[in-house]
Each structure stands twice: as C-alpha cells, then as structure tokens.
Design an enzyme around this catalytic site. Structure first.
Site, PDB file in Angstrom:
ATOM      1  N   HIS A   1      11.040   9.161  -5.006  1.00 34.06           N
ATOM      2  CA  HIS A   1       9.926   8.703  -5.840  1.00 34.06           C
ATOM      3  C   HIS A   1       9.483   9.851  -6.733  1.00 34.06           C
ATOM      4  O   HIS A   1       9.377  10.996  -6.271  1.00 34.06           O
ATOM      5  CB  HIS A   1       8.750   8.234  -4.978  1.00 34.06           C
ATOM      6  CG  HIS A   1       9.066   7.009  -4.208  1.00 34.06           C
ATOM      7  ND1 HIS A   1       9.027   5.751  -4.742  1.00 34.06           N
ATOM      8  CD2 HIS A   1       9.486   6.844  -2.934  1.00 34.06           C
ATOM      9  CE1 HIS A   1       9.385   4.866  -3.832  1.00 34.06           C
ATOM     10  NE2 HIS A   1       9.677   5.503  -2.721  1.00 34.06           N
TER      11      HIS A   1
ATOM     12  N   ASP B   1      17.673  -4.954   2.836  1.00 31.73           N
ATOM     13  CA  ASP B   1      18.811  -5.509   3.562  1.00 31.73           C
ATOM     14  C   ASP B   1      20.125  -5.133   2.881  1.00 31.73           C
ATOM     15  O   ASP B   1      21.126  -4.877   3.552  1.00 31.73           O
ATOM     16  CB  ASP B   1      18.686  -7.036   3.657  1.00 31.73           C
ATOM     17  CG  ASP B   1      17.631  -7.457   4.672  1.00 31.73           C
ATOM     18  OD1 ASP B   1      17.120  -6.587   5.402  1.00 31.73           O
ATOM     19  OD2 ASP B   1      17.324  -8.661   4.742  1.00 31.73           O
TER      20      ASP B   1
ATOM     21  N   HIS C   1       7.748  -1.671  -2.151  1.00 34.03           N
ATOM     22  CA  HIS C   1       6.649  -2.096  -1.320  1.00 34.03           C
ATOM     23  C   HIS C   1       6.794  -3.518  -0.798  1.00 34.03           C
ATOM     24  O   HIS C   1       5.970  -3.968  -0.026  1.00 34.03           O
ATOM     25  CB  HIS C   1       5.351  -1.924  -2.101  1.00 34.03           C
ATOM     26  CG  HIS C   1       5.265  -0.561  -2.721  1.00 34.03           C
ATOM     27  ND1 HIS C   1       5.334   0.589  -1.979  1.00 34.03           N
ATOM     28  CD2 HIS C   1       5.205  -0.148  -4.010  1.00 34.03           C
ATOM     29  CE1 HIS C   1       5.292   1.654  -2.774  1.00 34.03           C
ATOM     30  NE2 HIS C   1       5.222   1.229  -4.012  1.00 34.03           N
TER      31      HIS C   1
ATOM     32  N   TYR D   1       3.241   9.906 -14.304  1.00 31.42           N
ATOM     33  CA  TYR D   1       4.685   9.932 -14.083  1.00 31.42           C
ATOM     34  C   TYR D   1       5.406  11.090 -14.789  1.00 31.42           C
ATOM     35  O   TYR D   1       6.606  11.244 -14.641  1.00 31.42           O
ATOM     36  CB  TYR D   1       5.306   8.605 -14.516  1.00 31.42           C
ATOM     37  CG  TYR D   1       4.849   7.437 -13.704  1.00 31.42           C
ATOM     38  CD1 TYR D   1       5.391   7.196 -12.435  1.00 31.42           C
ATOM     39  CD2 TYR D   1       3.859   6.566 -14.162  1.00 31.42           C
ATOM     40  CE1 TYR D   1       4.969   6.127 -11.676  1.00 31.42           C
ATOM     41  CE2 TYR D   1       3.433   5.497 -13.404  1.00 31.42           C
ATOM     42  CZ  TYR D   1       3.980   5.280 -12.166  1.00 31.42           C
ATOM     43  OH  TYR D   1       3.566   4.222 -11.405  1.00 31.42           O
TER      44      TYR D   1
END
Lengths: 150, 150, 150, 150, 150, 150, 150, 150, 150, 150, 150, 150
Positions: free
Chosen positions: K103, K90, K83, K26
């Site tokens: 990401h 929604d 995921h 990361y």
C-alpha cells in the site's frame, strides 16, 4: 469560464431494469424515460450532461476517471455498490468535484444493510426516496453548488 | 379539493443559530433568510406554508399533532433530535402524510453518531448536504409526492 | 394511614393520538375512553387517581416530582421516551415508590429498537401488549404492591 | 360456542422451587399456593384451566402440542428457557392462539442476559414483576383477548 | 475588557431533588445550599454567575442560546441528558466558549450506560465524583481557562 | 461390507406439526407423508432408513448415540435447536459419520437469529429451503458421500 | 453434624461417549473408569458420592432438585449445556450449595463459543483442562470449601 | 490524628515529556514546573506530598503498595496505562484510600480508545482537560474527601 | 406452455480453477467435468441449460438480466461474491424467478466471513457442501419448484 | 531422567497484598503462608519448586525465559495481567511446557472484563476460585500432566 | 531451473491516478514513474516483471489466473478492493505462490474501514506506508522468499 | 547536517527467543544473527544504529525518550505489546520522528487479536511477514524517508 457547467450522470448496477423490476419498490418509470427527463431539465438549465448506466464497477470507475477534466460535477446512483464499493468511493474522492448521491428509494427505510452507504462521506450531499424525480432535484443541487464554487 | 397543498416546515433544536454558529460547518445564511426563501418559493409554487423553529421536542410534537388535518405534507430538519428522538419519529409516523427530512450539512460525512437518523425510516425521503437550498428542493419533492397521491 | 392509595397515571408522547393514529397497531379506542375506564376502575377499587398526558419529557418529569408526596404509586406509559429518556428514568427512580410500566402494544414483537426500555429497570414490573386494558391490570398490580408495602 | 374459554397454564424450569429458593428474589409463596390462586380466580371467571410445571423443554413443547385444540389461550412462565429456547418459541407460534408471557420477577431489572426473551415476539403480551399475582393478571388479560377474538 | 468573567451555571433534569433523593448515591446537600456555595465562591473570585435548574432539554438549550453573548464560560451538569442529548451538545458547541461538565457522582463507576457522555467531546474538561464541591472546582477551572484565553 | 448404507433420519422439535402449523411458511404436507416419501426413495436407492421425530434434545442425542454403529450417515432437521443446541452439535460431531443438515424453509431468508446454525459446522453440507423435497435431496447427497468414503 | 459430606457428581450431554469419541480432544479413558476413580478417591476422603450422566437438561435439573437436601456440594461437567442452559444455571443457583464446574478439556483454548460458560457465575470455582483427573481435583476442592463452611 | 493529610502524586508513562512533546495537545508547561506548583499549593494547604513519575507499570504499582500506610490519598495521572492496565487498577483498589484520576487533556474529546479508562471505576472522581492546573484542583478535591472521611 | 424448463447455471469468480486449486478444499474435479455432468443430468430431466463462468461481477449481472425472459430458474454459485455483492443480489431479486444457491464446500464450516451470504435471502434455497454433485441436486430442486409454480 | 519434576510458580501483580487487601474478595491468608503451603506440598510430592512474585510484566517474562530449561512445568497466577498481557502469553507459549493458570477468586463470577483471560489459550488448564488452595490443586494437576508426558 | 524469477505486479483501482489525485495523501509521483522504477530495480536484480493496472476486479482476477504458471511471485496493491474483495483474495490463494501486499499509504493510520484488508491473510507479508518506494521493497522481499523456496 | 542518519532499532518482548521458540512460526534464525545483519547493512548504507531488546514496556519507553535527540528514525518490533500498549504508542508519537513497525510474521494471517496493532497509527509504515529480512527492508525504508525529510 474555466469550469463550464458539465455534469456526468451515472447509474450503477441493475438500474437499467427500472420500470421492469419490483415496481412496487422502485416505481414503474423506465430508465429511458428518466434519462429523457434529466436531459430536458438539464437543457432548460443550460447544463450539458452525459449519462451512463453500467453493471460493472470497473467501467463506472473508468468513466469517472475519463471525465475528470470534462465534468464540473457528478450525479451518481451507485445502486448496490453503495454499500461496499470502496473502490468507487475512492474514484469519486479522487476527481475532486462536487458529487451528489441519488437513490430512487429511501434507502434508510429498507433493510438494515442498505442504510449504510460507503459513498456518502465523499459526496456533498444525498437525495434519497423521490424516485426518478430525485435526479432532477440533484441537477438543481449540483448546479447550485457549482455556481457557489465557480 | 379535499387535500390542498399545505406544507408544515419544522426546524429543530439549534437551527435558530444558523448563520451565527460554526459557519464553516453550517454556512453563513441566517435562518430568517432561509425562511424567506422558503416562503417565496412556496408562493411561486402555490403552496401554503407554516414555519416553526423550536428547541423543544415536546413543542415540535405538539405542532405536528396540531397540523394533522391542516397540512398535506411536512418538511422537517430535526437537528440533533434526528439521532435519538423516537418520540418525534412516532409523531411523524402518526400523522400519516408525506414527510421529507432535510439536513443542512451532509450528516453522512460527519461524526459516526450523526450517520444514523431514527427519523428517516418514517419519511418518504431525505435531502442532506445542500445548505439552506435543501429546503427548496424539499418543497419541490413534497409537492411532487403530494401531486402523485392526490 | 400515612400512605393513602393515590396513584399517578402518566401517558407519554403521542398517546393523545390513541384511537386516531395507526389503529391497526395501537387500537381504535381513544385515550379519553381509556382514561374513563381507568377512573371508573380506580373508583371501584377505592383508589384516587390523577391522569396526565404530555408530549414533553420535561413536563412529565416535573409532574413526577410534584407528586412525590401525594402519590403512593405510579403507572406510566412512557411512549417513545421508553427507549432513550434516562432523565425520565432518573425521575422515577428518585421518587422511590412502586412504578408500573405499561405499553399498549407488545413492544417486544416490534422493531428491534423498541425492545429495550431504559425505564424498565427502575420499575417493579411491566405490562405490555394488552391495549387500553393494560392500564386496568396495572391498577390492580400497583394496588397489590402498595398493600404489601403498607 | 366453538371456542370455549379454556386456558393452559405452563410453568417452566425451576418454578417448582418457588417459595423454597432465593426468596428475596422470587418471593416466599410456594407454587402450589399460586396454582390454587389461579384455579380459584379462573373458577370465578368461568375459565377452565390446566396447569403443568416441567423442567424439560421437550415436555413443555409436547404439552403445548397436545392442547392445540383443547385450549383457547396459553399463559406461560418459561423460566430460564425464555432466554434461548427457540424450540419453545416455535411451539407457541405453531399453535396460533393468544399466549401471555408471565415472569415472577421483573426480568428487565436483573442481569443483562435476562432482559431478552426469545419467547416474547410470539406472545400477545407480557406481564413481568408482580410475583404470583402476575398469573392472575394474565388470566384477566388472556380472557379479555379471547373475548375480543371470539 | 471585552470579555468580563461571567459564568452560566446549569443544572439538568432531576438535580432539583439533590438532597432529597437517593442520598446514599447523590449526597445529602440540597441544591439550594450548593447554589449558595457557588455564589459565595464566585463572589470571592470576582465572577458574576447566573444559575438555572431545569428538567426540560428545550429550556436548557434556550438558556444557553440566550447567554451566548453575556457569558464567557459555562458550567453544566447535564444530569440524565448527558447520555443521549445531542441537541444539548450541539447547543454547547454552537456558543463557542469554554464549557466545564460537572457530575456530582463519579459516572464512570456506575451503570455501563452512564459511562458515556455525549456532552464531553464539546467541553474543555470534566469534573466528576466530588459532590457539590465539584461545582466549586469547576469555577476555578473555568476561570483559569478564561484567563488564559482573554 | 463393513459399512452398509444405513441412514438415520431425525426430525427435531415441532416438525411433527408440519402440515398443520403456519402452512404459508412451512408448507401443507404433513410429516407422515414426507416420511413416506423418504422411505420410498430410500427403498429405491437400496438404503435402509430409520426415522425419528422428537421434541426433546435429550432424546435426539440419545438416538444419535444409539445409532453410532448402526448408521453410516445421518440426515437431521434440527428445527429450533439449530440455533443454540451445542449439545446436539457435540453429539453429531462425536459419532464421526457424514451428517446432512436439512431445513424445510430457507433459514437464511427469515429472522436474523435463524441465519446462524450451530449445527452446520459439524455437517458435511446443508440443504435448506426446498420443503419436504429437501429430505430426498439429502438422501442422494448422503449416499453420494458414503459411496465416496467407502 | 447437620451437613454430612455428601457430593452429587453430574455429567452432562455426550460425556457418556468419553473414551469413544474424538479421543485426541477428550482423551481415551471411558467414563466408567473415571467414575471408578471418583468413587475410590471419595471413599478415601470419607465422602459419599452419587453420580449421574444424562443427555437431558430436564433430567439434570430434576436430579439437582431432588438432591437439594441430601447433598452438601455438587461437581458438574455441564458439557455442551455450559454455553446456553440458563435453566441449568438457575437450578444450581437455587439449591444454594457449593458447586464446582469441571471440564475435561481446556474450554478456553477451543472454539470461541466454548469460552463462555453461563454456568460459571453461579459456581464457587472451575477446573478445566485436566481430563478425568479434574474430577478428583474437584473432589478435593469441594471438600475444602465444605469444611470451611461447616 | 491517625490519618494525617499525606498525598501521593503519580505521573504515568510519557508525562516526563510534558512541555516537550506535542505541545498543541499537552501544553507547553514542563512537568518540573507542574510539580513545583503542586508542592507549593500542597504546602499552602498543609498537605505533605510525594511525587513520582515512571514509565513502568510495575514501578507505579510498587510505589502504590509502598505508600499504603503513609498516604491518605492518591492523585494519579495514569497516562496511556489508563486504557488497559487492570494491574494498576487493582493496585489502586487494593490500598483502599481516596484516589483522584487526573488527565491533562480532555480524554473524552480525543480518539475513541482514549474515552475508556479502566482506572476510573476505582477512583472517587476524575478531573480531565485542565492541563497542569488539574493537579491543583485534584489536591483540593482529595483534601475535601479526606476531611469528610476523617 | 408459457414457462418452459430452462435453467441458467452461473459459476462466479475463481470457479474456473476447480480441480486445479486447493484440491483438499474444493475437490479434484475440473469445472469442465462438472459442467458435463450438469448438461447430462439436465438432458435426462428434459431441462434446457445454459452455463457461464465469469470472474466479473458486472458480466454475471449482465447475463442474469439477459436471461430474464429466457430462463425459468437460476442455479448460481456466487463464489467469493457471496459475501459482499449486493449488486449481484439485487440482480437476482430483480428477475423474479426461483434461484438456487450452490456452494461446492460447506461454507458454514469455514472461516467466519464465509458463513454469511448476502445472496441467500433472495434465493428459494441453498445447497452447500456436496462438491460438484451439489449442482445436480440443485437441478432437481429448481425443477421441483418450477413444477410447483407452473 | 532428562526431565526432573521442577515447577516454577509465578504470582503476578498485587498478589503480594493477599491477606492485606479486600479480604472479603481475596481471603485473609497472606501470600507468605500460601507459599509455605506450596513448598510443603511440593516437598511431599517430590517436586522442586521456585516461587516468584512480581508486579512487573517484564520481570515475569524474564523469569519465564530464564527457567526455560530448568523447569518442567509452570503454575502462574497472572493477576490483572490475565486480561491484556499478550506479551506474557507469548512468553508462556514460547517455553513449550505445561502451564497451569490459577486464580484465587472465580474470575468468571466477577466483572465482565475479568471473564476473559488472554493467558488461558496457551495453558493446559485453569483452576479458578479456590483461594490459596488452588495452588495445591495446580501442583497435583501439573504433576499429573508431567508424568503423562515424561 | 523449474521456477525462474518472474514476478507479476498488479495495481488495483484508482492507482492510475497516482500523482494526480489527493497528492497530500498519495504523493506526487505518477504511476508511470513508479513503474519505471520497478522495472529498473527488477532489471538490476535479474527479475522479469509484468505490470498491470486495472480498475476492474474481474480483470485483476483473470490476470492472476493467466499468470499461474508464468509467475513465481506476485506483488499487488489491491487499492480499495483490499477491504472487501473476497473474490480477489480467493484468486490469490488459488495460485499458490508468494504474494506481497503493498500500500502506498499507511492504511493503518487512516479511516477505520481501511484498517482491515481481506487480502492480507493470504499473503506472505505486507508493506504499507512507503509510497512508490514500497514496490521496490516488495521486489526485494518477494525475491528473498522465492530464493528460500526454490 | 543537523540530522545525521542515526537509527534506533528496538525489539520488544520475547524477541530474544527468536530461533529458539516456535521455529515453525518465527523462523530458525537467532536474534543475534539478525542483529548482525542489521549492523552490516546499516554500515553499508552509512547509517549508525543502536539496537536494544527488552521484555519491559517501561524500559522500551525510557530508551525511546533517551534517544529523542540522538536518533533520526526508529525501527521497532513491538512484539506482543503491539496489541495493547498505548503507552508505547504515546512514546513513539511523542518523539516525532519517522517510525517503521516491523513484524517477523505476517500478523494479519494469525489469530484475530494479532490483527490490530495500536502502534501502527503513529508509524509511517509497517513491514510484516518477511522474517529477519524485514528489518533490512525497514532500514531502507526509514533511510528513504529520512532523506526526503532532511
């Protein structure tokens, strides 16, 4: 002694109902009694434990983060989150310490969807099917690993 | 005392190479030493054990059949058979006693095909990922169950 | 009479426990009694039979090979091997004679994984679900085919 | 004698063409001859039979319903309906009597889609691959079951 | 010369029938003749070979284990075991030497289920489709690799 | 008043056995009684209903076609046809009026294959799991929609 | 002239609504007009045609059987049955004459489930997407094939 | 001598980078050197070879077509095209001569998508995993087949 | 009267935006109005209701637990959680009372992933597609079930 | 006359071998003859045609682009590209004119992978299985559509 | 100026550990520094930003709802929620404004399960793989879109 | 300065039609204009660019190979090739420099088959959904990475 034996024990969603719900599946022992057993065994083993139950994924993740430096190992029963919570998985992977996954029931002999845990791949091991006793086995297991890696 | 604490311990294919093969994966402890640990812990717990390693599915099944009345519980590491041997599964289901499945590695963090055990659904529980120490946890687990069902 | 009516009857893994295991599923009649019924019916029909039970895939294959010229037909209950043993399938295909697959239970009304037999495609037919009586039906079936092909 | 031995025999779609179509696959014996064999064997066994062939799913279901109290067992070759007619399956499940599924060919050695029968799970057993002779085996099978459950 | 050129050649289930079974598929040359060819070519190349055929998965695994130190390379035709025997795979992976997988037929142009070998991922390479001649190619291939790694 | 409140109620295959078959699954109330309830409730609501049960896919489709102009809404329990009858689906889509799908049982808590209805995507909604009472709910639902679209 | 040019034209479920339903999808021409076009073109080509529309799978199969000797070719639009009716497929395969499958719409650019026809594999060809005109193309196609095979 | 030993050797996309790219995966030998080895070995065997590398599917197909009559066999390493180029497959099937598929790496021990070759089913065999040496084995293999079929 | 008619109504994530978001999909009625309708209808039926909307899985689970003894039934619209929240499912299963699942839209005619609810299998039934009116139908349904089980 | 009747006819990879390869599958008529037939029929219909065969995906796409304004319709047999070339599909979708897909064989009765065309969803229709005659049917079909849309 | 340039930036679960966890995956830059960069760049571009990190799905949804009218665009890194969290999806779809998914890593080159984001289909675009710099690109991207839609 | 900032920009199949085809999907800006924007921005950033559009997979691969030493980074929009061209993927992996994948549309909100790019796993990152502006973001991204790795 940079890494004292301190273990975080986490119970995921619905485990607070142990002893009250579907006793034929999950057993009749309430979570409070299991927690007492854990504390007693940990005391006998010279391990310091902190125990949390939460129905909230976010709170479980927060708790893992907060114990990043305190704990040397984690025992977690992710409950229903086992099967989808990649966020919980990432939290466990992030804190880089031995994690033992515990399930009260044998998740591999239940519904198909329970047979896959997204948590398992970031754990050192899994103990599933031995009721509340599984947490005590997990204590021994995590201690054994922590000793090896000290 | 109709059901004495007698436990059959079975090691499946290739476990005889423990300590010799892929030590980064399976650990450096030879099977002989693990068996010694099992016998010692069993002795401490007052459990009588018989231990067999075999690379032959047929011999494993024969051995399970032969111990139908002798044993009160089984600890089995099915090795590679875990993933396809429905015959071994049927043998374990047939003898109707508590079976604990053990894996030296955490099969759920390895190749995809290792994440499904056809054996698990007929076991009371699974202990996976704790090296040779997993067998000692299994001894405790099977004893705990046998006590409960006596 | 180049091809006498000689039939090899093979019982696969765990069938030796018939009458002893999971009687609600597999029935209460021991294999010995079923074998007696087979021999008697075969005798009545003028068929010579040889019967073998084995828990070893290798031994079953060896036996099939050894009877390549002796037998004119095979009745086999492959047990758990039905669902994965391509080696057994190849052995049956290799000896090029009518093979009848028998199952004591109706494998199509059980667990999903039991509904696929890798053996079936190399058999002339299957008889599943009629307990030990299925072997007697298989005797009639294989005799009917052998007559047609003589 | 509350439950006399009365068996309903049903032939599904296209079976009326037996002996006329694809004889290399389905054999050369016309359905009329097979029906004669069934009646004769049933007569020998003291079983009363009624036989119907229909290409209509609805008519097959109606017929099953109408024989709910008359019949003690059913022999059915569902033909192509085997692979999708959940309505037919439900009809057979509804009448709660032993059902034997028959196929003239070995459906497990043909196209992939023929290897799954939605009918099988509600039958006591299946006989597949023995041509018209399979119906005679089915008569014996259903009689054996009806005797056991009387 | 710590690693002499010694190669173990293994034939899996049903290969003993080569030349006798389904000759249109597998060819007409008996296994004995193929073995002679292998020995002759190996002799020409200064390679020492040991050859075993077995229908038993367990015996194949035992043999691999027993040759862990003797052999510098393995040539294996796993037969039907190719498609499911993870135990055999694990045995080959465990002995850590170059393994060449051989198939007499081109398994990739046959039934769907033959197109996946669980053995291949632990081999250095595969030679499939050249009949008995494939073993001779495999000898050259394994020798080439052994030279490179000496 | 171009669109009077007229509703066609259709019961698919095997629903004529309601109250007679598998009462633990489908309940003990016969279809005749359910139909009486429907008529009564419809009367109270000022809705004209026509009710048909059929085991024939063709007859159900014919009936839908015939009521294309008569009906302003349809309530249908497709029974086993739910899971495969694209023809029935097309018939419902073709007549372009609100359709409510009803199931006596909760099809989503039964066998896997019952969890997919090919009918649902052409309906305005589904009511599943409330026994015969579900039809009365459907009447209210379809009336509510018809009012909104008048 | 043993095989006169006689063609059976079959329209499956819901095609009677052509011109009335979902005209944006299926076009505005009623089936009657299409049938007129077919008859006229057939007349021009010297082909005798019989045309049937039915919403019943059983009736379609019966009709195919009845024309086994009369017809030299079949043109069929199986409608929704295309996607599941293995019985209809078997009927078409059984009568062993050239069959052309027609679809008014391009079924390959619609919902996923419409992209698979279980009927296609037993046809000589398919014509899909050209509205009512597709039947006229089919007439030419089947005539071309019938000529070639006379 | 209608069919002289002439072999076309084709290298697909990216093989021109052999020896330059990802040497840990594909080895350090440049394609030029491999081609030299091929020519030399072919010369020793009395085989005439033509070798082409192309990154263009179309050019590979054109080349195969152009050598339809010249060549008696083909050795092809389809590179990445192995996994999707049905056009290349059709070209190889069309020219109706023995084709040997070669891969420098063992494609069965790499990413999942590399384990399926759409080319393999139209080849007589495959040689995968032996680096540039695989082409030499392929020469022997194709020669062996060409001899057998002369 | 040990089990008074008390019903917990739960709205899952994003339902607070009803009437504000994607009105073409979800309708124009705000949640507040729907809640008013629910309360009014419940009052008419003599049912005591408590209503909660939450975007937090954990809070929904906590609320279910807290009403374990208070409520005799639950009406829940799980929103997006329907499709993955096994934790919510386990909570509903744990409290062992009739649960009715409601969806404002017909989830079976929307995107593929919305067609599977992990919640449904633990509910007595589902009502989907009738907008806010569905909650009123659910009230009737749950009351009908509660009456039957009192 | 803004849109004259001009049709581009494209033959994809390997179609240049028609009449030379696998004649039992693809027929004995060479592509040159088929092209002559196309030109002649087009001439009779007053349609101007251009015909191209190419084994290169890129060249086919270039050609489609170049005829964007010239052509009013396209007839394409994409050959093996049918099953994977999304680039070709995008090219056809981009030029926004009626496209008819032709296959010489019935692709739906061949290998599984040939049953899916990624091209079909952007075509108005498909004609498959009628050999070279299919192109003539396609001419009629595309003309019929072009007339309708003029 | 009805729609000022105001952007909500959301960091999902575990992103608070950026710079502390798995730095090889990361990166080493802490979230605080990234947030500073975002604020600075936003300031330069005249964009007002609000930034929130939360490990709780519910809190993220609440925050989105609360900014429905304040924000003109959203930048979100959903972390592990990407995921599975259809609820989060929604929420983003409900607020109807441009959303950019970010990401830090390239999720398409990691584990299989990370390659599917349920969030992406409701975003205008995705930026993945550029570490903390990706947020700055996202600022530019969302500004570009907001300008176009003002 | 061994690695100057030189970037190769590649547009795959059909991108030459940008601004001409399906403008509602792909936008109205022609590729020429986008290329001008790229050149201008690159000039501002001191980056040297070369831009190529091709409809040929082979030419794209050739171009990548030819720029192996010239370029320090690649920006590629693979168009339809994204979804199947493993050859293109291998070419990008082979040249071992940072690659940024760009898509004009958000491929994750389109047809299912567009959601998987076989190219992504060998790229450092992806930018998808921002029209021609995405190329400018990609320039910034690749520059950022090239700086970090200089």
């Amino acid at each position: 002694m940079a890494e004292p034996k301190r273990v975080l024990v986490l119970h995921g969603p619905n485990l607070n109902l142990l002893g009250y719900r579907e006793m034929n599946v999950y057993g009749a022992k309430p979570l409070e009694d299991i927690d007492e057993d854990i504390k007693k065994r940990a005391g006998d083993m010279g391990i310091e434990v902190r125990i949390l139950q939460s129905n909230s994924e976010g709170q479980l993740i927060d708790t893992i983060h907060e114990h990043r430096t305190w704990a040397g190992g984690i025992i977690i029963n992710p409950g229903g989150l086992s099967h989808y919570s990649i966020s919980l998985r990432d939290a466990l992977a992030a804190v880089r310490m031995p994690v033992v996954e515990v399930h009260v029931t044998n998740i591999f002999s239940r519904e198909e969807f329970r047979r896959t845990s997204v948590i398992s791949p970031v754990c050192i091991g899994i103990i599933s099917g031995f009721g509340g006793f599984g947490y005590l086995l997990a204590l021994e297991a995590v201690a054994d690993v922590m000793e090896a890696t000290v």
